[in-house]
Design a protein around this motif. Structure first.
Motif, PDB file in Angstrom:
ATOM      1  N   ARG A  21       0.984  -1.124   0.242  1.00  0.00           N
ATOM      2  CA  ARG A  21      -0.074   0.002   0.167  1.00  0.00           C
ATOM      3  C   ARG A  21       0.857   1.216   0.111  1.00  0.00           C
ATOM      4  O   ARG A  21       0.357   2.393  -0.698  1.00  0.00           O
ATOM      5  N   PHE A  26       1.859   1.237  -5.979  1.00  0.00           N
ATOM      6  CA  PHE A  26       0.337   1.191  -5.583  1.00  0.00           C
ATOM      7  C   PHE A  26      -0.282   2.475  -5.773  1.00  0.00           C
ATOM      8  O   PHE A  26      -1.401   2.653  -6.261  1.00  0.00           O
ATOM      9  N   LEU A  29      -1.238   3.069  -9.531  1.00  0.00           N
ATOM     10  CA  LEU A  29      -2.012   2.181 -10.195  1.00  0.00           C
ATOM     11  C   LEU A  29      -3.516   2.100  -9.459  1.00  0.00           C
ATOM     12  O   LEU A  29      -4.513   1.918  -9.968  1.00  0.00           O
ATOM     13  N   VAL A  30      -3.489   2.392  -8.032  1.00  0.00           N
ATOM     14  CA  VAL A  30      -4.810   1.976  -7.167  1.00  0.00           C
ATOM     15  C   VAL A  30      -5.151   3.200  -6.586  1.00  0.00           C
ATOM     16  O   VAL A  30      -4.364   3.912  -6.164  1.00  0.00           O
ATOM     17  N   ALA A  34      -8.899   2.336  -2.047  1.00  0.00           N
ATOM     18  CA  ALA A  34      -9.107   0.864  -2.260  1.00  0.00           C
ATOM     19  C   ALA A  34      -8.541   0.046  -1.051  1.00  0.00           C
ATOM     20  O   ALA A  34      -7.841   0.339  -0.228  1.00  0.00           O
ATOM     21  N   ILE A  36      -7.371  -3.873   0.359  1.00  0.00           N
ATOM     22  CA  ILE A  36      -6.635  -5.035  -0.049  1.00  0.00           C
ATOM     23  C   ILE A  36      -7.109  -6.277   0.585  1.00  0.00           C
ATOM     24  O   ILE A  36      -7.390  -6.178   1.625  1.00  0.00           O
ATOM     25  N   LEU A  58      -7.732  -6.323  -5.127  1.00  0.00           N
ATOM     26  CA  LEU A  58      -7.861  -4.950  -4.663  1.00  0.00           C
ATOM     27  C   LEU A  58      -9.447  -4.658  -5.006  1.00  0.00           C
ATOM     28  O   LEU A  58      -9.654  -5.060  -6.196  1.00  0.00           O
ATOM     29  N   ALA A  76      -8.949  -5.078  -9.622  1.00  0.00           N
ATOM     30  CA  ALA A  76      -7.479  -5.814  -9.791  1.00  0.00           C
ATOM     31  C   ALA A  76      -7.129  -6.781  -9.082  1.00  0.00           C
ATOM     32  O   ALA A  76      -7.414  -6.742  -7.830  1.00  0.00           O
ATOM     33  N   THR A  77      -5.820  -7.375  -9.296  1.00  0.00           N
ATOM     34  CA  THR A  77      -5.155  -8.328  -8.321  1.00  0.00           C
ATOM     35  C   THR A  77      -3.684  -7.630  -8.844  1.00  0.00           C
ATOM     36  O   THR A  77      -3.186  -7.203  -9.610  1.00  0.00           O
ATOM     37  N   ALA A  78      -2.878  -7.718  -7.573  1.00  0.00           N
ATOM     38  CA  ALA A  78      -1.564  -7.652  -7.592  1.00  0.00           C
ATOM     39  C   ALA A  78      -0.769  -8.902  -6.943  1.00  0.00           C
ATOM     40  O   ALA A  78      -1.344  -9.361  -5.967  1.00  0.00           O
ATOM     41  N   TYR A  90       0.511  -7.078 -12.080  1.00  0.00           N
ATOM     42  CA  TYR A  90      -0.702  -6.180 -11.772  1.00  0.00           C
ATOM     43  C   TYR A  90      -1.611  -6.463 -12.920  1.00  0.00           C
ATOM     44  O   TYR A  90      -1.327  -6.420 -14.079  1.00  0.00           O
ATOM     45  N   ASP A  92      -5.522  -5.572 -14.321  1.00  0.00           N
ATOM     46  CA  ASP A  92      -6.640  -4.730 -13.991  1.00  0.00           C
ATOM     47  C   ASP A  92      -7.929  -5.689 -14.570  1.00  0.00           C
ATOM     48  O   ASP A  92      -7.828  -5.937 -15.881  1.00  0.00           O
TER      49      ASP A  92
END
Length: 189
Positions: A21, A26, A29-30, A34, A36, A58, A76-78, A90, A92
């Motif tokens: 974070r 982060f 992109l985020v 958001a 987690i 995310l 999204a996922t990281a 990453y 989206d």
């Protein structure tokens, strides 16, 4: 990523989320608000050596002035390498899954806190959350050595994950990590 001094006594998986974070990736992109989600392990064998990655869902959160927050579908996922804590992927989901209607991403799907934890004090919730992250540490450390923790661990982990998992996010977790969820939160429907 580096470990801050306040992270030394935290479960490593919790610190991984916190450091992500704080990372530049982060922030770039985020959206700041958001959330987690719970880590999803991705074990692989590379050149004969077990490796494990933590995939982090995310999702958007919208705070409610009356308390709590609305939860939106994961957008999204990281994925981070458990050993190095480096971001390796990453994704989206709005780009990856263009067949899903745009309105689906903008509609709240649930609330935090969910009913199973709504009556807990903040301290009690944080204690349970920390216990689950410690169990995640055992899981990721075991997978990094090519082994799963034992049945006692599995029972504790599944019970805590079942209690703390936001029910509205569970269907999305089942899509992101079906084998992991079947093992720890079997679909009873």
């Amino acid at each position: 990523m580096t470990h801050a001094t306040d992270d030394l006594e935290s479960p490593r998986s919790e610190a991984l989320c916190r450091e992500f974070r704080r990372s530049r990736a982060f922030r770039q992109l985020v959206p700041m608000e958001a959330g987690i989600g719970w880590p999803l392990p991705v074990p692989v064998v590379q050149d004969g050596v077990p490796q494990v990655y933590a995939r982090l869902p995310l999702f958007a959160l919208r705070s409610d002035p009356a308390g709590g927050a609305d939860i939106f579908p994961p957008f999204a996922t990281a994925a981070l390498n458990w050993s190095t804590q480096r971001l390796v992927e990453y994704s989206d989901l709005r780009f990856k899954e263009p067949h899903r209607p745009r309105a689906e991403w903008a509609r709240p799907i649930g609330r935090f806190p969910h009913p199973a934890v709504a009556g807990l004090t903040t301290e009690a919730y944080r204690d349970l959350r920390s216990r689950l992250f410690h169990l995640y540490d055992e899981l990721f450390d075991g997978l990094a050595r090519g082994r799963l923790p034992g049945s006692e661990w599995s029972g504790q982990f599944s019970n805590l994950l079942n209690l703390l998992m936001e029910p509205s996010l569970l269907p999305y977790y089942r899509q992101l990590a079906p084998k992991f969820l079947r093992r720890h939160l079997p679909d009873e429907g």
